[in-house]
Write a protein that holds these residues in place. Structure first.
Motif, PDB file in Angstrom:
ATOM      1  N   GLY A 607       0.811  -1.209   0.000  1.00 44.61           N
ATOM      2  CA  GLY A 607       0.000   0.000   0.000  1.00 44.61           C
ATOM      3  C   GLY A 607       0.842   1.253   0.000  1.00 44.61           C
ATOM      4  N   THR A 608       0.174   2.403   0.277  1.00 43.93           N
ATOM      5  CA  THR A 608       0.813   3.723   0.293  1.00 43.93           C
ATOM      6  C   THR A 608       0.977   4.177   1.735  1.00 43.93           C
ATOM      7  OG1 THR A 608      -0.194   4.295  -1.834  1.00 43.93           O
ATOM      8  CG2 THR A 608       0.622   6.113  -0.476  1.00 43.93           C
ATOM      9  N   TYR A 609       2.206   4.566   2.087  1.00 46.24           N
ATOM     10  CA  TYR A 609       2.523   5.013   3.440  1.00 46.24           C
ATOM     11  C   TYR A 609       2.830   6.509   3.392  1.00 46.24           C
ATOM     12  CZ  TYR A 609       2.593   0.151   4.788  1.00 46.24           C
ATOM     13  OH  TYR A 609       2.216  -1.145   5.039  1.00 46.24           O
ATOM     14  N   THR A 610       2.226   7.249   4.307  1.00 43.86           N
ATOM     15  CA  THR A 610       2.335   8.705   4.324  1.00 43.86           C
ATOM     16  C   THR A 610       2.888   9.168   5.664  1.00 43.86           C
ATOM     17  OG1 THR A 610       0.437   8.878   2.840  1.00 43.86           O
ATOM     18  CG2 THR A 610       1.080  10.870   4.027  1.00 43.86           C
ATOM     19  N   CYS A 611       3.869  10.070   5.582  1.00 41.79           N
ATOM     20  CA  CYS A 611       4.441  10.709   6.758  1.00 41.79           C
ATOM     21  C   CYS A 611       3.819  12.104   6.874  1.00 41.79           C
ATOM     22  CB  CYS A 611       5.961  10.804   6.621  1.00 41.79           C
ATOM     23  SG  CYS A 611       6.744  11.916   7.794  1.00 41.79           S
ATOM     24  N   VAL A 612       3.189  12.401   8.020  1.00 36.99           N
ATOM     25  CA  VAL A 612       2.535  13.692   8.256  1.00 36.99           C
ATOM     26  C   VAL A 612       3.229  14.364   9.424  1.00 36.99           C
ATOM     27  CG1 VAL A 612       0.389  14.894   8.750  1.00 36.99           C
ATOM     28  CG2 VAL A 612       0.351  12.758   7.439  1.00 36.99           C
ATOM     29  N   ALA A 613       3.747  15.586   9.187  1.00 38.49           N
ATOM     30  CA  ALA A 613       4.404  16.367  10.238  1.00 38.49           C
ATOM     31  C   ALA A 613       3.506  17.540  10.591  1.00 38.49           C
ATOM     32  CB  ALA A 613       5.759  16.859   9.768  1.00 38.49           C
ATOM     33  N   ASN A 614       3.078  17.622  11.856  1.00 42.81           N
ATOM     34  CA  ASN A 614       2.158  18.656  12.315  1.00 42.81           C
ATOM     35  C   ASN A 614       2.820  19.521  13.373  1.00 42.81           C
ATOM     36  OD1 ASN A 614      -0.440  18.000  10.979  1.00 42.81           O
ATOM     37  ND2 ASN A 614      -0.168  16.055  12.051  1.00 42.81           N
ATOM     38  N   THR A 615       2.555  20.838  13.295  1.00 42.56           N
ATOM     39  CA  THR A 615       2.848  21.749  14.397  1.00 42.56           C
ATOM     40  C   THR A 615       1.551  22.482  14.724  1.00 42.56           C
ATOM     41  OG1 THR A 615       3.426  23.658  13.036  1.00 42.56           O
ATOM     42  CG2 THR A 615       5.177  22.072  13.474  1.00 42.56           C
ATOM     43  N   THR A 616       1.592  23.359  15.691  1.00 37.49           N
ATOM     44  CA  THR A 616       0.379  24.111  16.035  1.00 37.49           C
ATOM     45  C   THR A 616       0.004  25.102  14.950  1.00 37.49           C
ATOM     46  OG1 THR A 616       1.777  25.668  17.245  1.00 37.49           O
ATOM     47  CG2 THR A 616       0.767  23.869  18.513  1.00 37.49           C
ATOM     48  N   LEU A 617       0.908  25.360  14.012  1.00 29.29           N
ATOM     49  CA  LEU A 617       0.637  26.373  12.992  1.00 29.29           C
ATOM     50  C   LEU A 617       0.566  25.829  11.577  1.00 29.29           C
ATOM     51  CD1 LEU A 617       2.912  29.297  14.257  1.00 29.29           C
ATOM     52  CD2 LEU A 617       0.488  28.936  14.697  1.00 29.29           C
ATOM     53  N   ASP A 618       1.201  24.697  11.288  1.00 24.70           N
ATOM     54  CA  ASP A 618       1.172  24.184   9.919  1.00 24.70           C
ATOM     55  C   ASP A 618       1.288  22.675   9.913  1.00 24.70           C
ATOM     56  OD1 ASP A 618       3.792  23.958  10.670  1.00 24.70           O
ATOM     57  OD2 ASP A 618       4.645  24.735   8.802  1.00 24.70           O
ATOM     58  N   SER A 619       1.194  22.113   8.684  1.00 27.32           N
ATOM     59  CA  SER A 619       1.231  20.667   8.503  1.00 27.32           C
ATOM     60  C   SER A 619       1.759  20.370   7.109  1.00 27.32           C
ATOM     61  CB  SER A 619      -0.152  20.055   8.687  1.00 27.32           C
ATOM     62  OG  SER A 619      -0.140  18.675   8.421  1.00 27.32           O
ATOM     63  N   VAL A 620       2.664  19.380   6.995  1.00 25.79           N
ATOM     64  CA  VAL A 620       3.174  18.929   5.697  1.00 25.79           C
ATOM     65  C   VAL A 620       3.155  17.410   5.672  1.00 25.79           C
ATOM     66  CG1 VAL A 620       4.608  20.949   5.235  1.00 25.79           C
ATOM     67  CG2 VAL A 620       5.547  19.052   6.563  1.00 25.79           C
ATOM     68  N   SER A 621       3.194  16.826   4.452  1.00 25.30           N
ATOM     69  CA  SER A 621       3.161  15.368   4.332  1.00 25.30           C
ATOM     70  C   SER A 621       3.889  14.930   3.086  1.00 25.30           C
ATOM     71  CB  SER A 621       1.712  14.863   4.301  1.00 25.30           C
ATOM     72  OG  SER A 621       1.051  15.339   3.147  1.00 25.30           O
ATOM     73  N   ALA A 622       4.294  13.653   3.060  1.00 23.70           N
ATOM     74  CA  ALA A 622       4.935  13.030   1.900  1.00 23.70           C
ATOM     75  C   ALA A 622       4.587  11.549   1.921  1.00 23.70           C
ATOM     76  CB  ALA A 622       6.441  13.238   1.928  1.00 23.70           C
ATOM     77  N   SER A 623       4.498  10.926   0.740  1.00 26.28           N
ATOM     78  CA  SER A 623       4.038   9.540   0.636  1.00 26.28           C
ATOM     79  C   SER A 623       4.978   8.712  -0.217  1.00 26.28           C
ATOM     80  CB  SER A 623       2.625   9.483   0.040  1.00 26.28           C
ATOM     81  OG  SER A 623       1.708  10.184   0.839  1.00 26.28           O
ATOM     82  N   ALA A 624       4.945   7.383   0.003  1.00 26.24           N
ATOM     83  CA  ALA A 624       5.679   6.421  -0.811  1.00 26.24           C
ATOM     84  C   ALA A 624       4.892   5.125  -0.851  1.00 26.24           C
ATOM     85  CB  ALA A 624       7.078   6.187  -0.260  1.00 26.24           C
ATOM     86  N   VAL A 625       5.124   4.319  -1.900  1.00 29.01           N
ATOM     87  CA  VAL A 625       4.373   3.086  -2.115  1.00 29.01           C
ATOM     88  C   VAL A 625       5.261   1.899  -1.761  1.00 29.01           C
ATOM     89  CG1 VAL A 625       3.211   1.652  -3.834  1.00 29.01           C
ATOM     90  CG2 VAL A 625       2.940   4.139  -3.887  1.00 29.01           C
TER      91      VAL A 625
END
Length: 1206
Positions: A607-625
């Motif tokens: 499947g697809t695995y996603t890394c999500v980085a969150n702070t109190t002000l923003d959020s970013v993510s990246a994925s790989a299969v």
């Protein structure tokens, strides 16, 4: 992103002033500020202008207001002061101006009729309410009158007048019968807007004695009933019978049959009328017509179109309804009533007037001393309203003068106001159709600036995003707002900033250097105030090493990296997702600070695995299969089901839960995927195990939810990919305490088995759902929407309860609640059921039959009113039967056919009808109980169709040149037969068809002698009947004419027309082939002998041999009498020559034989002479034997036989 702009300080002050003038009044302010600021009164709630009250209840006249200080209240009644203290029945609610008039204890509402007005007053002014007209509701009785029975002839119009008593408000009118069932209405019978019941034409089924008009007065919740009206409709048949019974035969002429007539209008009368309606109201126009057949109404607007989305047709298009009318809806509306005999029309001229309505209502005005302002009051209406001003409830003309105020029509202009100018102004816009009253205060305040945003507020944003810094303020005059950055910074301006009217500073694209302290300064002529806020701009969060695509073998391990960079003052959290959902709860998934590891990879991990980085002000993510492939084969391992768990232990024992722990058995080389926990109820079902729950294979402890009053034992089963283990040993027993039921029975239904009962059924609770001893059920019911109290019974050990004596098919609210010795279950949900059904009361009306073709008809009918169905509508059923065939003119046994159409359909198709027949049908409505009454039988006729094939075709008496044909008429003529058509053609020996001959035969004939046929010939016949619609199915037969007894015809008769024939070809018969072979062999021997003897110089005396062994079959046939004679003395004595043999085309040369086969048409089909005799019976071609048994079986010609073999 918002547009960047700069605004000058003076311009910003003006905008801020205008904005603050509005928002300070409309948006709640700081509570401390509200306590300190004075404000004139404002009416917040009041009763409607036209207030109709229930005379049986206390009268409450609302008047609520706010202001600072809180206002006091006073009332006027009919224009004079209303002294509340002098009337013991009148009280005022505390902290309110609302009046309560107590009439429950002997008071009369009529004594308090009148016009009331409320005034709310404080030191800043006085606000007044609308004039509130109080009138008690009235529901008078019907005046006594003698209602005469109505006698009317079938087809005539009829109007039943209701004439309800005048009530306040007007009553709602409806017609019902003695059973309180609404009378069915349709295009023929309908109720007018005035309550009268109109019949466009009456039918015998309209006869009844209980036409009752009811008037419902909603305010008093009462219904008044008019005396029943009896209607007797005399049908034409009954009138004729009555006349014939009372008159002699000589003077009897009979009642005239029903005569159709063109429409005329029952209402409105005349050709034109006028209608005035007010803007915003609902316009109702009505046209009801009589006529036979029933007219259809159509509406048009002259010179325009009916408004889209606001136009509705009601009462079977007899009423035109236009909602929210405006002046544009004025004009001429025409209703047209039409039936097949003609039409009539009526034109209604509609004029739309308008009570006053606001264009610009006056708004509250907050000014500071010395400022200018205006109050604007603009309204429109038809006719144009008159505008008048009041101040503090007094007409402005007689109010105390104010030098700062000037009235200019619909505008009051204020200049250089002072605090004494504060007041409440009323604008009154009125015309003959109504009035509008609006209060607007002028509040003159002198207030220094205040900043309402909390001091030192911190704003945090991510770089390259907009920043909004608040500076909520208040002051009078409206303060000017300025922003500074830093302690000694200069005023902010330019394209980098946007200044909003409410004081907010916007930085459209904040950068790191935007961080700092910002100061908001508010100032007016009474002072200055400032406030500091702080802005921090943070670095954005970024993923600097993203997870990458991986391919891994099953059973291996894989790792995804996710390294982030973030602002050092923010604390990020990293979350991993699989296919946009949470990671599986599995110890194989290991999350590190900057990576995700998966151990012992399986196919499910794909499947697809996603890394999500969150702070109190923003959020970013990246994925790989991740792609999982098959593992490299390894030596075989023996896999088996796991061993059972053991050492079960119960801990943390509570009333509704317990903890169960165990030790897993050996997994036998296949990992345990999950554990299944089962339980046994030793009290109710000892030895029976039930599923409780299951947990992941890595868990050895589980918290179990328990039910009360159950003696539990538990066991555990381990599961792997191979299968399930044996159950573990049972745990110790644990008995939970009894409790009230947690749930109620499911599947609650209410249905009726009889018209007067309600059967309530439910699914009883099972096993330990009772939660304790003494399980019972509380069954409750009440009729829906009538306000009855609940009726309840308590029953045990049953799942059904029957309520008797119910009305037929009415909805009931039903609930079933469980209880035991410890109490009741939670309140159950209510379900809707229905009491028993009864047979429908009314037959479908207006049954129409449209003929589609000779075998198909379409039936239309009007649906019956749902209330007369008295049950669940299942559909409509059509009974139809054939009365007689129009062609046979005789009645037949009636075999009724039935077609059912489910749902509320109003049409259906009748297939399989017989053409040219008379049918009858009727329609009935069907519910769960059965069928309702049948509609009157409808007679219809099907048109002619094509006939079926003739019943038989018999061919007899074959002769040489004729056949006799006999036939029977079609079993189903399907119309009037006009003729028969006979077609026939010969068939030759190769089954090829000859020319087709057609004969038309009159319809009254049943036989025909067909002559001039060819002899011994097979013919094929086609025979069919015809109606005016077309030709029917054909019947076919084949027959053969007989052969001439002589066998061969004289050559002289060789002329004639050749037609296809089919002969008996003996050359294909077995006996003939054997005979010919023997003859050929004999001839071959003779030829060989002859040849040998000739070579020896001898002669073969053919003539002598032939004389000695004469065969009568090979003697030449004389032309005169057909007998066999001798050979001639010419060359026939000579031996056979080569030139005399038959050539390869099997023809005989004419010079070699006088009896040449060329004269018989060798190689060509045989021909007939003009007299039908046959030439050339045998040809060289092989033919099949005929199928018919009447063909010739005579012996073949020996000449032709010889020609075939030499």
């Amino acid at each position: 992103m918002m547009t960047k702009k700069t605004i000058s300080a003076s311009r910003a002050s003006l905008i801020l002033f205008l904005c603050q003038m509005i928002t300070a009044l409309e948006v709640p302010l700081d509570p401390i500020l509200l306590k300190e600021l004075s404000q004139p009164p404002t009416i917040t709630q009041q009763s409607p202008k036209d207030y109709i009250v229930d005379p049986r209840e206390n009268i409450v006249i609302q008047c609520e207001a706010k202001g600072k200080p809180p206002p006091s209240f006073s009332w006027t009644r009919n224009g004079t002061h209303f002294d509340i203290d002098k009337d013991a029945r009148v009280t005022v609610k505390p902290n309110s101006g609302t009046l309560v008039i107590n009439i429950m204890n002997g008071g009369k509402a009529e004594a308090y009729e009148g016009v009331y007005q409320c005034t709310a007053r404080n030191e800043r002014g006085a606000a007044i309410s609308n004039n509130i007209v109080i009138r008690p509701s009235r529901s008078p009785l019907w005046t006594k009158e003698k209602v005469e029975p109505k006698h009317v002839r079938e087809g005539d119009p009829l109007v039943l007048h209701c004439s309800p008593p005048v009530g306040l408000p007007p009553p709602i009118i409806f017609w019902m019968d003695n059973s309180f069932q609404r009378l069915p209405q349709n295009e023929r019978v309908s109720q007018g807007l005035n309550g009268d019941l109109y019949f466009s034409n009456v039918k015998p089924e309209d006869t009844r004695e209980d036409y009752i008009c009811y008037a419902r007065f909603n305010h008093t919740q009462t219904i008044q009933q008019k005396q029943p009206i009896s209607v007797k409709v005399f049908s034409m048949d009954s009138l004729n019978e009555t006349i014939s019974a009372n008159l002699s035969d000589t003077g009897f002429y009979g009642a005239k049959p029903l005569t159709e007539r063109r429409p005329t209008l029952l209402t409105p009368v005349g050709s034109t009328s006028n209608k005035v309606e007010l803007r915003g109201n609902v316009l109702l126009l009505e046209c009801i017509a009589e006529g036979l057949p029933t007219p259809v109404i159509r509406w048009i607007k002259e010179g325009g179109e009916l408004p889209i989305n606001r136009t509705f047709f009601e009462n079977f298009k007899k009423t035109l309804k236009i909602i929210e009318v405006s002046e544009a809806d004025s004009g001429k509306y025409k209703c047209v009533a039409r039936n097949p005999l003609g039409s009539t029309h009526h034109t209604i001229t509609v004029t739309v007037k308008a009570a006053p309505y606001w264009i610009t209502a006056p708004r509250n005005l907050v000014l500071s001393p010395g400022e200018d302002g205006t109050l604007i009051c603009r309204a429109n209406g038809n006719p144009k309203p008159n505008i008048s001003w009041l101040t503090n409830g007094v007409p402005i003309a007689i109010a105390p003068e104010d030098p700062s105020r000037k009235v200019d029509g619909d505008t009051i202009i204020f200049s250089d106001v002072q605090e004494r100018s504060s007041a409440v102004y009323q604008c009154n816009a009125s015309n003959e159709y109504g009035y509008l009253l609006a209060n607007a205060f002028v509040n003159v305040l002198a207030e220094p600036p205040r900043i309402l945003t909390p001091a030192n507020k911190l704003y945090q944003i991510i770089a390259n995003n907009p920043a909004l810094l608040d500076c909520a303020f208040f002051g009078s005059p409206v303060p000017e707002i300025e922003w500074f950055k830093g302690v000694k910074g200069s005023i902010l301006h330019g394209d980098l900033y946007v200044f909003h009217d409410n004081g907010t500073l916007e930085i459209p694209v904040a950068q790191k250097d935007s961080t700092g302290t910002y100061t908001c300064v508010a100032r007016n002529k009474l002072g200055k105030v400032q406030n500091e806020v702080h802005l921090e701009v943070k670095d954005p969060t970024m993923i600097i090493k993203q997870p990458e695509y991986k391919i891994i073998q099953k059973g291996g391990q894989v790792s995804f990296e996710c390294t982030i960079k973030h602002d050092r003052t923010l604390m990020p959290t990293i979350t991993w997702l699989k296919d946009n959902g949470e990671l599986p709860v599995d110890e194989r998934f290991i999350i590190h600070k900057d990576s995700l590891a998966i151990m012992n990879v399986t196919d499910k991990d794909d499947g697809t695995y996603t890394c999500v980085a969150n702070t109190t002000l923003d959020s970013v993510s990246a994925s790989a299969v991740l792609t999982v492939v098959a593992a490299t084969p390894t030596p075989a391992i023996i896999y088996d089901r796991p061993d059972p768990p053991f050492d079960l232990e119960l801990t943390d024992q509570l009333e509704r839960s317990i903890q169960l722990s165990w030790i897993p058995g050996y997994d036998n080389n296949s990992p345990i995927t999950n554990f299944v926990i089962e339980y046994e109820d030793g009290m109710r079902e000892p030895g029976v195990w039930h599923y409780q729950t299951e947990v992941h294979g890595t868990q050895t402890t589980v918290q179990l939810k328990l039910s009360p009053y159950v003696n539990y034992s538990f066991r555990v089963i381990a599961v792997n990919e191979i299968g399930r283990s044996q159950p573990s040993e049972a745990s110790e027993q644990y008995l939970t305490k009894a409790a009230k039921p947690d749930e109620n029975p499911s599947g609650v239904q209410g249905i009726g088995s009889e018209p007067d009962n309600l059967v309530i059924i439910w699914e009883p609770l099972k096993g330990f759902q009772s939660n304790g001893p003494g399980l019972q059920y509380k069954v409750s019911w009440r009729q829906k929407d009538v306000g009855d109290e609940w009726t309840s019974v308590i029953v045990a050990n049953v799942s059904k309860y029957i309520v008797s004596g119910t009305p037929t098919f009415v909805p009931y609210e039903i609930k079933v609640q469980a209880l035991n010795d410890l109490g009741y279950a939670p309140e159950p949900a209510e379900v809707i059921g229905h009491s028993g059904e009864d047979l429908p009361m009314v037959a479908p009306g207006n049954v129409q039959v449209h003929i589609v073709n000779s075998t198909l008809a379409k039936v239309h009918w009007d649906p019956v009113p749902l209330k007369t169905v008295r049950g669940h509508l299942q559909g409509y059923r059509i009974y139809y039967w054939k009365v007689q065939s129009l062609s046979k003119r005789r009645r037949r046994h009636v075999e009724k056919k039935i077609l059912t159409f489910s749902g509320n359909k109003t049409h259906g198709m009748l297939p399989g009808l017989e053409p040219y027949s008379s049918y009858k049908l009727n329609v009935r409505v069907v519910n769960g109980k059965g069928e309702g009454p049948a509609s009157p039988d409808k007679l219809f006729k099907t048109p002619e169709g094509v006939p079926s094939s003739p019943s038989f075709l018999k061919i007899s008496n074959p002769t040489l040149d004729s056949l006799t044909l006999e036939w029977g008429p079609p079993t189903h003529p399907n119309g009037v037969l006009i003729a028969y058509t006979l077609k026939f053609q010969p068939i030759n020996s190769t089954h090829e068809l000859g020319p087709l001959i057609e004969i038309r035969i009159p319809a009254n004939e049943t036989s025909l002698i067909l002559s001039n046929l060819n002899y011994s010939t097979r013919y094929k016949f086609y025979f069919y009947a015809q109606t005016s619609v077309g030709s029917g199915s054909q019947i076919t037969e084949e027959a053969v004419t007989i052969m001439d007894e002589a066998g061969i015809l004289p050559p002289a008769l060789g002329a004639g027309k050749a037609m296809a024939s089919r002969q008996v070809d003996i050359a294909t018969q077995g006996w003939f082939i054997g005979l010919m072979c023997a003859v050929a062999l004999l001839i071959l021997i003779l030829l060989i002998v002859c040849f040998i003897r000739r070579n020896k110089g001898g002669k073969y005396p053919v003539k002598e041999k032939e004389d000695a062994h004469a065969d009568p079959e090979i003697q030449p046939m004389k032309e005169d009498d057909g007998t066999f004679g001798e050979y001639s003395d010419a060359e026939d004595h000579k031996p056979l020559k080569k030139g005399s043999r038959t050539p390869s085309d099997r023809t005989v040369k004419k010079e070699d034989s006088d009896d040449s086969l060329v004269d018989y048409g060798e190689g060509v089909n045989g021909q007939f002479n003009e007299d039908g005799s046959f030439i050339g019976q045998y040809s060289g071609k092989k033919e099949k034997e005929p199928a018919e048994g009447n063909e010739s079986s005579e012996a073949p010609s020996p000449v032709n036989a010889m020609n075939s073999f030499v």
